[in-house]
Design a protein around this motif. Structure first.
Motif, PDB file in Angstrom:
ATOM      1  N   SER A  88      -0.175   1.900 -13.075  1.00  0.00           N
ATOM      2  CA  SER A  88       0.250   3.024 -13.909  1.00  0.00           C
ATOM      3  C   SER A  88       1.766   3.093 -14.016  1.00  0.00           C
ATOM      4  O   SER A  88       2.300   4.007 -14.632  1.00  0.00           O
ATOM      5  CB  SER A  88      -0.275   4.328 -13.298  1.00  0.00           C
ATOM      6  OG  SER A  88       0.199   4.466 -11.966  1.00  0.00           O
ATOM      7  N   LYS A  89       2.465   2.142 -13.408  1.00  0.00           N
ATOM      8  CA  LYS A  89       3.922   2.250 -13.353  1.00  0.00           C
ATOM      9  C   LYS A  89       4.614   1.382 -14.403  1.00  0.00           C
ATOM     10  O   LYS A  89       3.989   0.542 -15.035  1.00  0.00           O
ATOM     11  CB  LYS A  89       4.390   1.981 -11.922  1.00  0.00           C
ATOM     12  CG  LYS A  89       4.017   3.212 -11.062  1.00  0.00           C
ATOM     13  CD  LYS A  89       3.844   3.031  -9.611  1.00  0.00           C
ATOM     14  CE  LYS A  89       3.131   4.274  -9.060  1.00  0.00           C
ATOM     15  NZ  LYS A  89       2.770   4.140  -7.639  1.00  0.00           N
ATOM     16  N   SER A  90       5.912   1.614 -14.594  1.00  0.00           N
ATOM     17  CA  SER A  90       6.607   0.968 -15.719  1.00  0.00           C
ATOM     18  C   SER A  90       6.898  -0.502 -15.422  1.00  0.00           C
ATOM     19  O   SER A  90       6.999  -0.913 -14.263  1.00  0.00           O
ATOM     20  CB  SER A  90       7.920   1.703 -15.990  1.00  0.00           C
ATOM     21  OG  SER A  90       8.827   1.452 -14.936  1.00  0.00           O
TER      22      SER A  90
ATOM     23  N   ASP B 164       1.948   0.166   4.137  1.00  0.00           N
ATOM     24  CA  ASP B 164       1.459   1.422   4.722  1.00  0.00           C
ATOM     25  C   ASP B 164       0.092   1.158   5.344  1.00  0.00           C
ATOM     26  O   ASP B 164      -0.775   0.576   4.683  1.00  0.00           O
ATOM     27  CB  ASP B 164       1.339   2.510   3.649  1.00  0.00           C
ATOM     28  CG  ASP B 164       0.995   3.868   4.245  1.00  0.00           C
ATOM     29  OD1 ASP B 164       1.627   4.262   5.247  1.00  0.00           O
ATOM     30  OD2 ASP B 164       0.088   4.541   3.707  1.00  0.00           O
ATOM     31  N   LEU B 165      -0.084   1.560   6.579  1.00  0.00           N
ATOM     32  CA  LEU B 165      -1.348   1.291   7.273  1.00  0.00           C
ATOM     33  C   LEU B 165      -2.310   2.463   7.122  1.00  0.00           C
ATOM     34  O   LEU B 165      -1.911   3.620   7.201  1.00  0.00           O
ATOM     35  CB  LEU B 165      -1.083   1.047   8.765  1.00  0.00           C
ATOM     36  CG  LEU B 165      -0.135  -0.115   9.082  1.00  0.00           C
ATOM     37  CD1 LEU B 165       0.065  -0.239  10.591  1.00  0.00           C
ATOM     38  CD2 LEU B 165      -0.658  -1.419   8.514  1.00  0.00           C
TER      39      LEU B 165
ATOM     40  N   GLN C  74      10.629  -4.846 -10.082  1.00  0.00           N
ATOM     41  CA  GLN C  74      11.397  -4.618  -8.846  1.00  0.00           C
ATOM     42  C   GLN C  74      10.487  -4.761  -7.622  1.00  0.00           C
ATOM     43  O   GLN C  74      10.832  -5.434  -6.639  1.00  0.00           O
ATOM     44  CB  GLN C  74      12.025  -3.223  -8.901  1.00  0.00           C
ATOM     45  CG  GLN C  74      12.849  -2.867  -7.665  1.00  0.00           C
ATOM     46  CD  GLN C  74      12.936  -1.358  -7.462  1.00  0.00           C
ATOM     47  OE1 GLN C  74      13.059  -0.599  -8.424  1.00  0.00           O
ATOM     48  NE2 GLN C  74      12.847  -0.932  -6.213  1.00  0.00           N
ATOM     49  N   PHE C  75       9.310  -4.135  -7.677  1.00  0.00           N
ATOM     50  CA  PHE C  75       8.373  -4.209  -6.544  1.00  0.00           C
ATOM     51  C   PHE C  75       7.940  -5.667  -6.308  1.00  0.00           C
ATOM     52  O   PHE C  75       7.897  -6.142  -5.171  1.00  0.00           O
ATOM     53  CB  PHE C  75       7.133  -3.344  -6.805  1.00  0.00           C
ATOM     54  CG  PHE C  75       7.364  -1.853  -6.782  1.00  0.00           C
ATOM     55  CD1 PHE C  75       8.587  -1.309  -6.396  1.00  0.00           C
ATOM     56  CD2 PHE C  75       6.337  -0.967  -7.129  1.00  0.00           C
ATOM     57  CE1 PHE C  75       8.791   0.066  -6.368  1.00  0.00           C
ATOM     58  CE2 PHE C  75       6.530   0.412  -7.095  1.00  0.00           C
ATOM     59  CZ  PHE C  75       7.754   0.930  -6.729  1.00  0.00           C
TER      60      PHE C  75
ATOM     61  N   THR D  93       0.806  -1.221   0.000  1.00  0.00           N
ATOM     62  CA  THR D  93       0.000   0.000   0.000  1.00  0.00           C
ATOM     63  C   THR D  93       0.846   1.282   0.000  1.00  0.00           C
ATOM     64  O   THR D  93       0.349   2.338  -0.382  1.00  0.00           O
ATOM     65  CB  THR D  93      -0.943  -0.004   1.211  1.00  0.00           C
ATOM     66  OG1 THR D  93      -0.195  -0.413   2.372  1.00  0.00           O
ATOM     67  CG2 THR D  93      -2.071  -0.986   1.006  1.00  0.00           C
ATOM     68  N   ALA D  94       2.108   1.193   0.428  1.00  0.00           N
ATOM     69  CA  ALA D  94       2.961   2.395   0.403  1.00  0.00           C
ATOM     70  C   ALA D  94       3.275   2.821  -1.026  1.00  0.00           C
ATOM     71  O   ALA D  94       3.572   3.982  -1.271  1.00  0.00           O
ATOM     72  CB  ALA D  94       4.264   2.146   1.167  1.00  0.00           C
ATOM     73  N   ARG D  95       3.220   1.868  -1.971  1.00  0.00           N
ATOM     74  CA  ARG D  95       3.618   2.192  -3.343  1.00  0.00           C
ATOM     75  C   ARG D  95       2.495   1.987  -4.343  1.00  0.00           C
ATOM     76  O   ARG D  95       2.716   2.075  -5.545  1.00  0.00           O
ATOM     77  CB  ARG D  95       4.851   1.355  -3.728  1.00  0.00           C
ATOM     78  CG  ARG D  95       5.995   1.568  -2.720  1.00  0.00           C
ATOM     79  CD  ARG D  95       7.264   0.909  -3.136  1.00  0.00           C
ATOM     80  NE  ARG D  95       7.189  -0.551  -3.069  1.00  0.00           N
ATOM     81  CZ  ARG D  95       8.250  -1.343  -3.117  1.00  0.00           C
ATOM     82  NH1 ARG D  95       9.464  -0.809  -3.236  1.00  0.00           N
ATOM     83  NH2 ARG D  95       8.126  -2.649  -3.048  1.00  0.00           N
ATOM     84  N   LEU D  96       1.264   1.691  -3.843  1.00  0.00           N
ATOM     85  CA  LEU D  96       0.150   1.520  -4.770  1.00  0.00           C
ATOM     86  C   LEU D  96      -0.110   2.828  -5.497  1.00  0.00           C
ATOM     87  O   LEU D  96       0.219   3.890  -4.971  1.00  0.00           O
ATOM     88  CB  LEU D  96      -1.104   1.041  -4.018  1.00  0.00           C
ATOM     89  CG  LEU D  96      -1.818   1.993  -3.043  1.00  0.00           C
ATOM     90  CD1 LEU D  96      -2.728   3.005  -3.735  1.00  0.00           C
ATOM     91  CD2 LEU D  96      -2.625   1.159  -2.063  1.00  0.00           C
ATOM     92  N   PRO D  97      -0.735   2.802  -6.663  1.00  0.00           N
ATOM     93  CA  PRO D  97      -1.085   1.618  -7.449  1.00  0.00           C
ATOM     94  C   PRO D  97       0.098   1.122  -8.272  1.00  0.00           C
ATOM     95  O   PRO D  97       1.055   1.861  -8.500  1.00  0.00           O
ATOM     96  CB  PRO D  97      -2.170   2.176  -8.368  1.00  0.00           C
ATOM     97  CG  PRO D  97      -1.750   3.590  -8.619  1.00  0.00           C
ATOM     98  CD  PRO D  97      -1.115   4.055  -7.332  1.00  0.00           C
TER      99      PRO D  97
ATOM    100  N   THR E 257       9.798  -1.057 -12.981  1.00  0.00           N
ATOM    101  CA  THR E 257       9.461  -0.766 -11.582  1.00  0.00           C
ATOM    102  C   THR E 257       8.569  -1.857 -11.000  1.00  0.00           C
ATOM    103  O   THR E 257       8.770  -2.296  -9.860  1.00  0.00           O
ATOM    104  CB  THR E 257       8.805   0.627 -11.509  1.00  0.00           C
ATOM    105  OG1 THR E 257       9.801   1.606 -11.830  1.00  0.00           O
ATOM    106  CG2 THR E 257       8.252   0.923 -10.120  1.00  0.00           C
TER     107      THR E 257
ATOM    108  N   PRO F 256      -8.698   3.775  -8.487  1.00  0.00           N
ATOM    109  CA  PRO F 256      -8.939   4.877  -7.530  1.00  0.00           C
ATOM    110  C   PRO F 256     -10.404   4.987  -7.101  1.00  0.00           C
ATOM    111  O   PRO F 256     -10.682   5.209  -5.922  1.00  0.00           O
ATOM    112  CB  PRO F 256      -8.500   6.129  -8.288  1.00  0.00           C
ATOM    113  CG  PRO F 256      -7.539   5.650  -9.317  1.00  0.00           C
ATOM    114  CD  PRO F 256      -7.945   4.241  -9.664  1.00  0.00           C
TER     115      PRO F 256
END
Lengths: 288, 288
Positions: free
Chosen positions: B65-67, B261-262, B73-74, B58-62, B70, B170
């Motif tokens: 839309s990312k490459s 992420d909380l 790696q995630f 959740t810290a890096r969502l969504p 990336t 979203p």
């Protein structure tokens, strides 16, 4: 990395190595994505000689829905990246990061760090007739109460209504600014504020200046719109002058954009935000 | 960390230390946020004895839309976290991560790793009359062409239309499922597909099952909806049986949720996705 001693090293020169003076070092800006470019554009108009280094943490955007603790960690990594590039001052060109992280960043680093909230709040209360202020922002910015506190400190008796508007950033980043759905979502968010009789609406997210034409169309003409981009740029100029950090040369400054994740969408949005091509975009690796 | 040897250590026992057998180890699921819980819910129904460990980044969502770089790696960091917790198999409960990262993850780690795309595609082509397939998904999943390739491999002559629907996550994460703006946005995305005569619509994002009631209302009744949650759970059961990894005990499995992420919002959404309380949620730190 010794960020607190960096400016001294920059200013002094070491042995026979020639080091550029602080005044010609770039300004650093950061945001989660493309939004902070509205502040960059305003700064370029007021401070055309300055070089600007922009960091967009696009791999982890958006910041607005994430927790204060996570925002502080991300903002810290963003600042460290900019300091490692030798910036002379930093603009937190993101309202959520300003709201949650600015005090901690200022305590931790000696480089001057400016946020977007105080200049916007100063602009909002500069009109003597202001009585009822609406604030639209991410959930994180509204939940921090940073705007509400700053407004209440500057003027007693203000009636303040904060409205989290979390879908606006995704809509803007999708470039759906003129879409009927965006109008419908804006109505859902804004009409309750209009019914409460606001005379001022603060656009408390650096993405929102792009919505100004739609907002003007949807809202009664007597509601004053205040965005933080121009006011932040003016505050930046005042601070650089006060700290004797302006670049005195007669020159055209450069803009260098670094992103934690590269995408074609960013480039086309950046053109809209800057009203010109963003130039070559570099990949940034944080936390190294 | 030695992920590839972990399962052996689990199964063998070391010296006099008693180690649980692989079959009683938990299943690991990961997604960028709450969406993967639709797959968890389906798995809990089919495999009630299994313990499940869920990671939401959740810290890096969504992710959508990312490459590709990336996302890979995630996803790698997500898998490492789950392996460090001793899972016996991993479900990539995210279409974007399955599309971009599954082949690489399978090469790199020995623990069985399942994705959500192949089971969904198998379900879509299982109907003999299927001719025109629409796919709605994130920009990342559509851009990867993973669904388009998988469909074309399984049935020749299919007409396939991919439609990126980046605003749906979203909207769902904001719990605006029944909002008129969501209907308007769905119409913008879907009516071009309806005009192209699709007979099947693949909901190629683990968030989208929550939209099924609205989709049934908006779309002609003859269009078949295929989502990956149920089919992925069936595939998981088949694979665990084949690999002799099922938990044979007559017991109720547990669910343990870890998030990078909380937030309060996650908890209320998780209740909707799971149709019950998610229990205590833990903070996950990746990459350590």
């Amino acid at each position: 990395m010794l960020p607190t001693t960096f400016l001294f090293a920059l200013g002094a020169g070491i042995g026979s190595v020639t080091i550029a003076p602080v005044n010609s070092a770039p300004l650093g800006f950061f945001d989660s994505g493309v939004g902070g470019l509205t502040v960059v554009r305003a700064a370029q108009e007021l401070l055309p000689a300055e070089d600007i280094l922009y960091l967009g943490d696009t791999a982890r955007l958006p910041y607005g829905s994430k927790s204060p603790e996570t925002i502080r960690q991300f903002a810290d990594e963003d600042v460290r990246f900019l300091i490692s590039k030798g910036v002379k001052a930093i603009v937190v060109a993101c309202n959520t990061a300003t709201a949650h992280a600015l005090p901690q960043l200022r305590e931790q680093y000696r480089v001057p760090i400016l946020g977007v909230i105080e200049p916007g709040v100063d602009a909002a209360v500069s009109c003597p007739n202001v009585e009822r202020v609406g604030i639209i922002a991410t959930r994180g910015t509204i939940g921090s109460h940073a705007y509400q506190h700053a407004l209440a400190l500057r003027k007693t008796g203000l009636i303040i209504h904060g409205q989290a508007t979390p879908l606006l950033v995704p809509l803007i980043e999708e470039n759906w600014i003129d879409h009927p759905a965006t109008r419908q979502i804006l109505k859902s968010y804004l009409y309750p504020l209009v019914e409460k009789g606001i005379d001022t609406l603060m656009l408390a997210c650096t993405h929102y200046p792009l919505l100004i034409p739609v907002l003007k169309d949807l809202l009664p003409a007597e509601i004053r719109l205040v965005d933080s981009a121009t006011t932040c740029a003016e505050h930046l100029k005042t601070e650089l002058t006060r700290l004797d950090l302006l670049n005195p040369e007669a020159r055209d400054g450069t803009l260098e954009i670094h992103l934690t994740d590269l995408s074609d969408e960013f480039e086309s949005l950046a053109k809209q935000f800057l009203k010109k091509s963003p130039g070559r975009i570099r990949r940034a690796v944080l936390g190294s």
